[in-house]
Design a protein around this motif. Sequence first.
Motif, PDB file in Angstrom:
ATOM      1  N   VAL A  53      33.827 -11.912 -69.960  1.00 53.41           N
ATOM      2  CA  VAL A  53      32.811 -11.034 -69.369  1.00 53.41           C
ATOM      3  C   VAL A  53      31.422 -11.638 -69.558  1.00 53.41           C
ATOM      4  O   VAL A  53      30.573 -11.566 -68.658  1.00 53.41           O
ATOM      5  CB  VAL A  53      32.895  -9.624 -69.984  1.00 53.41           C
ATOM      6  CG1 VAL A  53      31.728  -8.762 -69.527  1.00 53.41           C
ATOM      7  CG2 VAL A  53      34.214  -8.956 -69.585  1.00 53.41           C
ATOM      8  N   SER A  54      31.189 -12.244 -70.721  1.00 51.32           N
ATOM      9  CA  SER A  54      29.892 -12.883 -70.966  1.00 51.32           C
ATOM     10  C   SER A  54      29.633 -14.001 -69.962  1.00 51.32           C
ATOM     11  O   SER A  54      28.525 -14.147 -69.441  1.00 51.32           O
ATOM     12  CB  SER A  54      29.840 -13.440 -72.394  1.00 51.32           C
ATOM     13  OG  SER A  54      29.972 -12.406 -73.346  1.00 51.32           O
ATOM     14  N   THR A  55      30.680 -14.793 -69.683  1.00 49.15           N
ATOM     15  CA  THR A  55      30.531 -15.881 -68.721  1.00 49.15           C
ATOM     16  C   THR A  55      30.265 -15.355 -67.322  1.00 49.15           C
ATOM     17  O   THR A  55      29.425 -15.886 -66.578  1.00 49.15           O
ATOM     18  CB  THR A  55      31.787 -16.761 -68.720  1.00 49.15           C
ATOM     19  OG1 THR A  55      32.012 -17.260 -70.048  1.00 49.15           O
ATOM     20  CG2 THR A  55      31.636 -17.941 -67.772  1.00 49.15           C
ATOM     21  N   ILE A  56      30.988 -14.288 -66.944  1.00 50.77           N
ATOM     22  CA  ILE A  56      30.808 -13.724 -65.606  1.00 50.77           C
ATOM     23  C   ILE A  56      29.422 -13.107 -65.448  1.00 50.77           C
ATOM     24  O   ILE A  56      28.792 -13.213 -64.387  1.00 50.77           O
ATOM     25  CB  ILE A  56      31.902 -12.680 -65.326  1.00 50.77           C
ATOM     26  CG1 ILE A  56      33.275 -13.372 -65.232  1.00 50.77           C
ATOM     27  CG2 ILE A  56      31.625 -11.910 -64.038  1.00 50.77           C
ATOM     28  CD1 ILE A  56      34.436 -12.415 -65.123  1.00 50.77           C
ATOM     29  N   ARG A  57      28.905 -12.480 -66.513  1.00 53.05           N
ATOM     30  CA  ARG A  57      27.594 -11.831 -66.428  1.00 53.05           C
ATOM     31  C   ARG A  57      26.442 -12.826 -66.414  1.00 53.05           C
ATOM     32  O   ARG A  57      25.355 -12.506 -65.916  1.00 53.05           O
ATOM     33  CB  ARG A  57      27.411 -10.868 -67.609  1.00 53.05           C
ATOM     34  CG  ARG A  57      28.042  -9.512 -67.406  1.00 53.05           C
ATOM     35  CD  ARG A  57      27.793  -8.637 -68.633  1.00 53.05           C
ATOM     36  NE  ARG A  57      26.393  -8.643 -69.045  1.00 53.05           N
ATOM     37  CZ  ARG A  57      25.443  -7.852 -68.551  1.00 53.05           C
ATOM     38  NH1 ARG A  57      25.753  -6.995 -67.587  1.00 53.05           N
ATOM     39  NH2 ARG A  57      24.204  -7.921 -69.001  1.00 53.05           N
ATOM     40  N   THR A  58      26.666 -14.009 -66.977  1.00 56.28           N
ATOM     41  CA  THR A  58      25.574 -14.981 -67.060  1.00 56.28           C
ATOM     42  C   THR A  58      25.219 -15.489 -65.664  1.00 56.28           C
ATOM     43  O   THR A  58      26.041 -16.104 -64.983  1.00 56.28           O
ATOM     44  CB  THR A  58      25.980 -16.158 -67.960  1.00 56.28           C
ATOM     45  OG1 THR A  58      26.237 -15.670 -69.285  1.00 56.28           O
ATOM     46  CG2 THR A  58      24.885 -17.214 -68.002  1.00 56.28           C
ATOM     47  N   ARG A  59      23.985 -15.231 -65.250  1.00 56.99           N
ATOM     48  CA  ARG A  59      23.552 -15.640 -63.906  1.00 56.99           C
ATOM     49  C   ARG A  59      22.030 -15.635 -63.858  1.00 56.99           C
ATOM     50  O   ARG A  59      21.361 -15.090 -64.750  1.00 56.99           O
ATOM     51  CB  ARG A  59      24.096 -14.690 -62.838  1.00 56.99           C
ATOM     52  CG  ARG A  59      23.590 -13.262 -62.973  1.00 56.99           C
ATOM     53  CD  ARG A  59      24.286 -12.331 -61.998  1.00 56.99           C
ATOM     54  NE  ARG A  59      23.742 -10.982 -62.047  1.00 56.99           N
ATOM     55  CZ  ARG A  59      24.144 -10.060 -62.906  1.00 56.99           C
ATOM     56  NH1 ARG A  59      25.083 -10.350 -63.797  1.00 56.99           N
ATOM     57  NH2 ARG A  59      23.597  -8.853 -62.893  1.00 56.99           N
ATOM     58  N   VAL A  60      21.477 -16.229 -62.818  1.00 59.13           N
ATOM     59  CA  VAL A  60      20.035 -16.221 -62.599  1.00 59.13           C
ATOM     60  C   VAL A  60      19.779 -16.042 -61.106  1.00 59.13           C
ATOM     61  O   VAL A  60      20.417 -16.694 -60.276  1.00 59.13           O
ATOM     62  CB  VAL A  60      19.385 -17.524 -63.140  1.00 59.13           C
ATOM     63  CG1 VAL A  60      20.001 -18.750 -62.526  1.00 59.13           C
ATOM     64  CG2 VAL A  60      17.883 -17.502 -62.916  1.00 59.13           C
ATOM     65  N   ARG A  61      18.872 -15.132 -60.785  1.00 54.36           N
ATOM     66  CA  ARG A  61      18.500 -14.873 -59.388  1.00 54.36           C
ATOM     67  C   ARG A  61      17.069 -15.350 -59.176  1.00 54.36           C
ATOM     68  O   ARG A  61      16.185 -15.150 -60.029  1.00 54.36           O
ATOM     69  CB  ARG A  61      18.626 -13.386 -59.083  1.00 54.36           C
ATOM     70  CG  ARG A  61      20.036 -12.839 -59.257  1.00 54.36           C
ATOM     71  CD  ARG A  61      20.081 -11.348 -59.039  1.00 54.36           C
ATOM     72  NE  ARG A  61      19.705 -11.010 -57.654  1.00 54.36           N
ATOM     73  CZ  ARG A  61      19.479  -9.768 -57.235  1.00 54.36           C
ATOM     74  NH1 ARG A  61      19.551  -8.756 -58.094  1.00 54.36           N
ATOM     75  NH2 ARG A  61      19.158  -9.545 -55.975  1.00 54.36           N
ATOM     76  N   VAL A  62      16.849 -15.980 -58.023  1.00 55.91           N
ATOM     77  CA  VAL A  62      15.562 -16.609 -57.732  1.00 55.91           C
ATOM     78  C   VAL A  62      14.791 -15.764 -56.730  1.00 55.91           C
ATOM     79  O   VAL A  62      15.311 -15.406 -55.660  1.00 55.91           O
ATOM     80  CB  VAL A  62      15.767 -18.030 -57.175  1.00 55.91           C
ATOM     81  CG1 VAL A  62      14.420 -18.690 -56.896  1.00 55.91           C
ATOM     82  CG2 VAL A  62      16.593 -18.876 -58.152  1.00 55.91           C
ATOM     83  N   PHE A  63      13.543 -15.436 -57.085  1.00 58.99           N
ATOM     84  CA  PHE A  63      12.613 -14.751 -56.199  1.00 58.99           C
ATOM     85  C   PHE A  63      11.344 -15.603 -56.094  1.00 58.99           C
ATOM     86  O   PHE A  63      11.075 -16.438 -56.967  1.00 58.99           O
ATOM     87  CB  PHE A  63      12.273 -13.361 -56.730  1.00 58.99           C
ATOM     88  CG  PHE A  63      13.460 -12.439 -56.797  1.00 58.99           C
ATOM     89  CD1 PHE A  63      13.808 -11.647 -55.719  1.00 58.99           C
ATOM     90  CD2 PHE A  63      14.235 -12.368 -57.949  1.00 58.99           C
ATOM     91  CE1 PHE A  63      14.899 -10.795 -55.763  1.00 58.99           C
ATOM     92  CE2 PHE A  63      15.333 -11.529 -58.017  1.00 58.99           C
ATOM     93  CZ  PHE A  63      15.670 -10.739 -56.915  1.00 58.99           C
ATOM     94  N   PRO A  64      10.553 -15.415 -55.062  1.00 59.69           N
ATOM     95  CA  PRO A  64       9.360 -16.257 -54.912  1.00 59.69           C
ATOM     96  C   PRO A  64       8.423 -16.209 -56.111  1.00 59.69           C
ATOM     97  O   PRO A  64       7.815 -17.231 -56.470  1.00 59.69           O
ATOM     98  CB  PRO A  64       8.685 -15.695 -53.655  1.00 59.69           C
ATOM     99  CG  PRO A  64       9.813 -15.090 -52.873  1.00 59.69           C
ATOM    100  CD  PRO A  64      10.747 -14.532 -53.893  1.00 59.69           C
ATOM    101  N   ASP A  65       8.283 -15.045 -56.754  1.00 53.59           N
ATOM    102  CA  ASP A  65       7.309 -14.903 -57.837  1.00 53.59           C
ATOM    103  C   ASP A  65       7.931 -14.761 -59.216  1.00 53.59           C
ATOM    104  O   ASP A  65       7.216 -14.594 -60.214  1.00 53.59           O
ATOM    105  CB  ASP A  65       6.422 -13.679 -57.575  1.00 53.59           C
ATOM    106  CG  ASP A  65       7.253 -12.397 -57.509  1.00 53.59           C
ATOM    107  OD1 ASP A  65       8.469 -12.484 -57.214  1.00 53.59           O
ATOM    108  OD2 ASP A  65       6.683 -11.308 -57.750  1.00 53.59           O
TER     109      ASP A  65
END
Length: 281
Positions: A53-65
């Motif tokens: 679950v820790s691996t699945i939750r690890t993520r990063v989303r990119v926004f302009p700011d």
Amino acid sequence: MTPLAWMLLSSGLVAAGVWLACSEDVFGGAWFTHVCSSGLLLVVGLLGLLLAVSTIRTRVRVFPDRLEATVALGRTRTIHPGELARFRASGTGNDVVSAWTARGRPGFQTNRFHRHHDALEDWLDRNGGEPWAEHRAFSEKLTRRTKRKPVADTVSMLVIVAFFVTIIAICPGLFVLVAYDDAHQEQVTCTITAAEAITVSNRSAKGIGSSHPAVGIDSSDCGRLTFSRGIDDENQERTARAYDRAPGPYTFTVGAGSFWLRQHAPWARLGPTVYAISSPR
């Protein structure tokens, strides 16, 4: 796919642990084996679920700011330009990129082969500042994989899963089987064709081995059987000769679990536990 596979496997271990914990009739009076076996499956399964679950939750989303990053089971953090102070490459082929803020808190963790990683690198090129520029310059000197190796990664995962399942099957699987046999004995008829005096060996978890006498019995319908209950150096030869000279059908008291495996999973090569044999003719 790998985290999902581990999550399914870990869920199966948790389910098996819960089932064993609630199945007192499996173990009879072997309460210590009951507690340790079910507890071990639950602990290993829950740890596996936690990691998956820790691996699945690890993520990063990119926004302009900004970036919105989640690391393991932590909450989602918002990262603004200039907040990231340290970067590191790790993993096989230095595929994993990790970042921390100036306060030492986790910033994000991602893999260079994840979708949209190019968008993340573009954002960091614009907003990562000097720490990111230094990391880019240093990472160019490292040995890095240039593309995925799905076949090799899949084979590696299957080997690890097979090893993991084998270890779980041996411990606590064998202890559960012994307890089940002791609590579920049944009588079967097997036709003895030959018998001989043999020596069987045991090995403890600490590597200390011991040998003791037994009688090896060949049967036409139940395969090879080993009888060691009540056999010692004084009666071993006498017992073996008595059955060898009087072949035919005899009543065996065996463990139901190991005998079932002999009948339905002969490839496991586990001999049935023999508790008693009717007297030789």
